[in-house]
Design a protein around this motif. Structure first.
Motif, PDB file in Angstrom:
ATOM      1  N   PRO A  47       1.544  20.073  15.877  1.00 38.61           N
ATOM      2  CA  PRO A  47       1.910  19.132  16.949  1.00 38.61           C
ATOM      3  C   PRO A  47       3.339  18.625  16.846  1.00 38.61           C
ATOM      4  CG  PRO A  47      -0.239  18.581  16.018  1.00 38.61           C
ATOM      5  CD  PRO A  47       0.350  19.626  15.128  1.00 38.61           C
ATOM      6  N   SER A  48       3.936  18.695  15.677  1.00 33.19           N
ATOM      7  CA  SER A  48       5.284  18.160  15.478  1.00 33.19           C
ATOM      8  C   SER A  48       6.380  19.027  16.093  1.00 33.19           C
ATOM      9  CB  SER A  48       5.563  17.991  13.980  1.00 33.19           C
ATOM     10  OG  SER A  48       5.415  19.231  13.299  1.00 33.19           O
ATOM     11  N   VAL A  49       6.060  20.279  16.428  1.00 35.95           N
ATOM     12  CA  VAL A  49       7.072  21.179  16.993  1.00 35.95           C
ATOM     13  C   VAL A  49       7.044  21.089  18.518  1.00 35.95           C
ATOM     14  CG1 VAL A  49       7.854  23.571  17.207  1.00 35.95           C
ATOM     15  CG2 VAL A  49       6.914  22.756  15.038  1.00 35.95           C
ATOM     16  N   PRO A  50       8.116  20.610  19.143  1.00 37.36           N
ATOM     17  CA  PRO A  50       8.135  20.493  20.608  1.00 37.36           C
ATOM     18  C   PRO A  50       8.101  21.858  21.297  1.00 37.36           C
ATOM     19  CG  PRO A  50       9.838  19.118  19.602  1.00 37.36           C
ATOM     20  CD  PRO A  50       9.314  20.016  18.529  1.00 37.36           C
ATOM     21  N   HIS A 103      17.104  15.795  19.794  1.00 39.40           N
ATOM     22  CA  HIS A 103      16.186  14.659  19.607  1.00 39.40           C
ATOM     23  C   HIS A 103      15.176  14.962  18.495  1.00 39.40           C
ATOM     24  CE1 HIS A 103      17.741  12.214  22.813  1.00 39.40           C
ATOM     25  NE2 HIS A 103      17.421  13.078  23.757  1.00 39.40           N
ATOM     26  N   HIS A 104      14.711  16.203  18.459  1.00 41.97           N
ATOM     27  CA  HIS A 104      13.759  16.605  17.417  1.00 41.97           C
ATOM     28  C   HIS A 104      14.411  16.508  16.038  1.00 41.97           C
ATOM     29  CE1 HIS A 104      10.528  18.640  15.394  1.00 41.97           C
ATOM     30  NE2 HIS A 104      11.249  19.720  15.127  1.00 41.97           N
ATOM     31  N   LEU A 105      15.635  16.982  15.918  1.00 43.80           N
ATOM     32  CA  LEU A 105      16.336  16.928  14.633  1.00 43.80           C
ATOM     33  C   LEU A 105      16.585  15.486  14.206  1.00 43.80           C
ATOM     34  CD1 LEU A 105      18.930  19.802  15.172  1.00 43.80           C
ATOM     35  CD2 LEU A 105      16.810  19.881  13.834  1.00 43.80           C
ATOM     36  N   ARG A 106      16.904  14.657  15.177  1.00 42.99           N
ATOM     37  CA  ARG A 106      17.118  13.241  14.857  1.00 42.99           C
ATOM     38  C   ARG A 106      15.819  12.596  14.376  1.00 42.99           C
ATOM     39  NH1 ARG A 106      19.740   8.613  18.874  1.00 42.99           N
ATOM     40  NH2 ARG A 106      19.640   6.892  17.368  1.00 42.99           N
ATOM     41  N   SER A 107      14.707  12.941  15.022  1.00 39.23           N
ATOM     42  CA  SER A 107      13.419  12.402  14.621  1.00 39.23           C
ATOM     43  C   SER A 107      13.060  12.842  13.207  1.00 39.23           C
ATOM     44  CB  SER A 107      12.333  12.859  15.597  1.00 39.23           C
ATOM     45  OG  SER A 107      11.058  12.431  15.190  1.00 39.23           O
ATOM     46  N   ALA A 118      15.161  13.650  10.837  1.00 39.39           N
ATOM     47  CA  ALA A 118      16.054  12.949   9.904  1.00 39.39           C
ATOM     48  C   ALA A 118      15.608  11.514   9.683  1.00 39.39           C
ATOM     49  CB  ALA A 118      17.492  12.992  10.436  1.00 39.39           C
ATOM     50  N   THR A 119      15.183  10.860  10.752  1.00 34.97           N
ATOM     51  CA  THR A 119      14.716   9.467  10.645  1.00 34.97           C
ATOM     52  C   THR A 119      13.468   9.383   9.790  1.00 34.97           C
ATOM     53  OG1 THR A 119      15.637   8.940  12.830  1.00 34.97           O
ATOM     54  CG2 THR A 119      13.950   7.461  11.953  1.00 34.97           C
ATOM     55  N   THR A 120      12.557  10.333   9.985  1.00 40.07           N
ATOM     56  CA  THR A 120      11.319  10.357   9.190  1.00 40.07           C
ATOM     57  C   THR A 120      11.624  10.589   7.725  1.00 40.07           C
ATOM     58  OG1 THR A 120      10.077  11.203  11.086  1.00 40.07           O
ATOM     59  CG2 THR A 120       9.089  11.497   8.910  1.00 40.07           C
ATOM     60  N   SER A 121      12.570  11.503   7.463  1.00 42.37           N
ATOM     61  CA  SER A 121      12.930  11.803   6.092  1.00 42.37           C
ATOM     62  C   SER A 121      13.557  10.596   5.391  1.00 42.37           C
ATOM     63  CB  SER A 121      13.916  12.978   6.075  1.00 42.37           C
ATOM     64  OG  SER A 121      14.326  13.275   4.762  1.00 42.37           O
ATOM     65  N   GLU A 122      14.386   9.863   6.115  1.00 43.03           N
ATOM     66  CA  GLU A 122      15.019   8.683   5.528  1.00 43.03           C
ATOM     67  C   GLU A 122      14.012   7.588   5.219  1.00 43.03           C
ATOM     68  OE1 GLU A 122      17.927   7.570   8.375  1.00 43.03           O
ATOM     69  OE2 GLU A 122      19.304   9.210   7.893  1.00 43.03           O
ATOM     70  N   ALA A 123      12.943   7.526   6.032  1.00 41.81           N
ATOM     71  CA  ALA A 123      11.940   6.482   5.859  1.00 41.81           C
ATOM     72  C   ALA A 123      11.000   6.752   4.687  1.00 41.81           C
ATOM     73  CB  ALA A 123      11.128   6.307   7.136  1.00 41.81           C
ATOM     74  N   MET A 124      10.978   7.976   4.211  1.00 39.76           N
ATOM     75  CA  MET A 124      10.037   8.357   3.139  1.00 39.76           C
ATOM     76  C   MET A 124      10.593   7.946   1.764  1.00 39.76           C
ATOM     77  SD  MET A 124       8.799  12.089   4.520  1.00 39.76           S
ATOM     78  CE  MET A 124       7.718  12.310   3.122  1.00 39.76           C
TER      79      MET A 124
END
Length: 206
Positions: A170-173, A194-198, A200-206
């Protein structure tokens, strides 16, 4: 060098020059099976005159290339396509289109180097052509989205059915597009960004 030969040396067109304010460049690749529209997408969206390496298909190639479903295709990319699009005065996207025929896939490794992400173009008449492509991206750890290119005689499917057929999480648009039109191709690239930004944001939050 004499004056006659020096007069033939030319540089880039002035309209192709990068703005002096540009300080961020992002490399993206456009991949897919043979005849899915990669060159068309790069041509339609590039703000500069794109570099293409299309050559006329010959009868000799018929013995090694599978052109099932694209029998009317008369030219093919043998190295790469290259284009550029500016997102703003500071950021540009460099687009590299890969050759679709398997005998040219050895070129892909170099094109993947430094790529932030990829667009996988698919044709619903030949979905199976996308499996090896996506597998190679996964092996190279290049994130991607899937763009379903519109062809007049191609069947249409619901996104969930396409996701199941392509075995995508589901994560792949998955987006629809018409690679012939600049606005549609641009929207595909924006979806990827937008997908790449999402990611990156998820990775930073982990």
């Amino acid at each position: 060098m004499d004056s006659a030969s020096s007069e033939t040396v030319t540089g880039p067109r002035s309209e192709d020059a990068l703005p002096s304010s540009t300080n961020v460049a992002v490399k993206l690749v456009v991949v897919g099976g043979f005849g899915v529209g990669k060159t068309t997408l790069v041509r339609s969206v590039s703000e500069i005159r794109p570099l293409t390496t299309e050559e006329t298909m010959t009868q000799a190639g018929a013995t090694v290339d599978d052109n099932t479903g694209v029998e009317r295709k008369t030219a093919t990319t043998v190295a790469m396509d290259f284009g550029r699009i500016s997102l703003n005065q500071e950021m540009v996207l460099y687009l590299f289109g890969t050759p679709g025929q398997e005998r040219f896939w050895f070129l892909w490794n170099g094109l993947f180097d430094g790529a932030l992400g990829a667009v996988v173009l698919v044709d619903t008449r030949r979905l199976e052509a996308g499996f090896d492509v996506m597998g190679r991206l996964e092996e190279a750890s290049v994130p991607f989205i899937v763009a379903v290119n519109a062809f007049p005689d191609a069947p249409t499917y619901a996104v969930d059915d396409l996701r199941d057929a392509l075995d995508l999480p589901p994560s792949v648009p998955i987006v629809a597009c018409d690679a012939r039109h600049r606005d549609s191709s641009r929207d595909v690239l924006m979806t990827l960004m937008h997908h790449l930004r999402s990611l990156a944001t998820t990775s930073e939050a982990m």
